[in-house]
Design a protein around this motif. Structure first.
Motif, PDB file in Angstrom:
ATOM      1  N   ASN A   1       0.868  -1.175   0.000  1.00 48.48           N
ATOM      2  CA  ASN A   1       0.000   0.000   0.000  1.00 48.48           C
ATOM      3  C   ASN A   1       0.906   1.226   0.000  1.00 48.48           C
ATOM      4  OD1 ASN A   1      -1.481   2.290   0.979  1.00 48.48           O
ATOM      5  ND2 ASN A   1      -3.038   0.925   1.814  1.00 48.48           N
ATOM      6  N   GLY A   2       0.956   1.908  -1.117  1.00 46.64           N
ATOM      7  CA  GLY A   2       1.853   3.050  -1.258  1.00 46.64           C
ATOM      8  C   GLY A   2       1.620   4.136  -0.225  1.00 46.64           C
ATOM      9  N   GLN A   3       0.365   4.332   0.189  1.00 43.78           N
ATOM     10  CA  GLN A   3       0.084   5.362   1.188  1.00 43.78           C
ATOM     11  C   GLN A   3       0.683   5.003   2.545  1.00 43.78           C
ATOM     12  OE1 GLN A   3      -4.225   5.622   0.807  1.00 43.78           O
ATOM     13  NE2 GLN A   3      -3.989   7.676  -0.067  1.00 43.78           N
ATOM     14  N   ILE A   4       0.545   3.737   2.923  1.00 42.87           N
ATOM     15  CA  ILE A   4       1.128   3.296   4.194  1.00 42.87           C
ATOM     16  C   ILE A   4       2.639   3.383   4.126  1.00 42.87           C
ATOM     17  CG2 ILE A   4       1.496   1.307   5.707  1.00 42.87           C
ATOM     18  CD1 ILE A   4      -1.412   0.503   5.175  1.00 42.87           C
TER      19      ILE A   4
ATOM     20  N   CYS B   1       4.781   5.774   6.540  1.00 41.27           N
ATOM     21  CA  CYS B   1       5.782   5.189   7.444  1.00 41.27           C
ATOM     22  C   CYS B   1       7.136   5.857   7.254  1.00 41.27           C
ATOM     23  CB  CYS B   1       5.905   3.687   7.200  1.00 41.27           C
ATOM     24  SG  CYS B   1       4.533   2.708   7.831  1.00 41.27           S
ATOM     25  N   ALA B   2       7.540   6.038   6.001  1.00 36.33           N
ATOM     26  CA  ALA B   2       8.825   6.688   5.725  1.00 36.33           C
ATOM     27  C   ALA B   2       8.834   8.094   6.291  1.00 36.33           C
ATOM     28  CB  ALA B   2       9.088   6.703   4.221  1.00 36.33           C
ATOM     29  N   ASP B   3       7.729   8.801   6.139  1.00 36.98           N
ATOM     30  CA  ASP B   3       7.622  10.155   6.684  1.00 36.98           C
ATOM     31  C   ASP B   3       7.684  10.134   8.211  1.00 36.98           C
ATOM     32  OD1 ASP B   3       7.138  13.021   6.318  1.00 36.98           O
ATOM     33  OD2 ASP B   3       5.192  12.601   7.241  1.00 36.98           O
ATOM     34  N   ALA B   4       6.959   9.206   8.825  1.00 41.44           N
ATOM     35  CA  ALA B   4       6.927   9.114  10.289  1.00 41.44           C
ATOM     36  C   ALA B   4       8.282   8.735  10.867  1.00 41.44           C
ATOM     37  CB  ALA B   4       5.878   8.096  10.721  1.00 41.44           C
TER      38      ALA B   4
END
Length: 132
Positions: free
Chosen positions: A112-115, A119-122
């Motif tokens: 899921n590209g959004q997840i 995650c990378a952002d978080a």
């Protein structure tokens, strides 16, 4: 105090989360912690309640408890996806690099590209808990 007592007796997870948020806003960490515990054991607790409760523990400075709440949520609902982004942020804040790498791999495995992106952002240093 009367309102807090009534909410504590009434039980439901949503009410307990509301009580915890109000108590945090007033600096009443003891009431917030009791309400968090009550919400976690309520039969109607949702995945979003767990995420909110974990964020409250972050605001209280108790990162290990925040991580525990996310794990409880994952175990209770049998799905990691709702909790991955928040777990990544907490692990970054705790400097637990090996677990963070594993979490980021879990994010990628969701396909899921959004997840994966969230995650990378978080996982970037300096990320803060959800606003309450």
């Amino acid at each position: 105090v009367v309102v807090a007592h009534r909410l504590e007796r009434d039980g439901g997870a949503r009410r307990q989360v509301g009580l915890a948020a109000a108590a945090l806003g007033l600096g009443d960490n003891a009431t917030a912690t009791r309400a968090i515990a009550a919400a976690r054991s309520a039969p109607d607790v949702t995945a979003m309640n767990y995420i909110t409760l974990a964020s409250m523990f972050e605001l209280l400075g108790d990162l290990p408890a925040a991580l525990t709440v996310l794990r409880e949520g994952q175990d209770r609902f049998g799905a990691a996806e709702p909790f991955l982004t928040h777990r990544a942020r907490i692990l970054r804040a705790m400097n637990r690099e090996a677990e963070l790498r594993q979490t980021l791999e879990d994010c990628q495995r969701t396909a899921n590209g959004q997840i994966d992106s969230a995650c990378a952002d978080a996982a970037r240093p300096g990320r803060r808990p959800l606003g309450l």
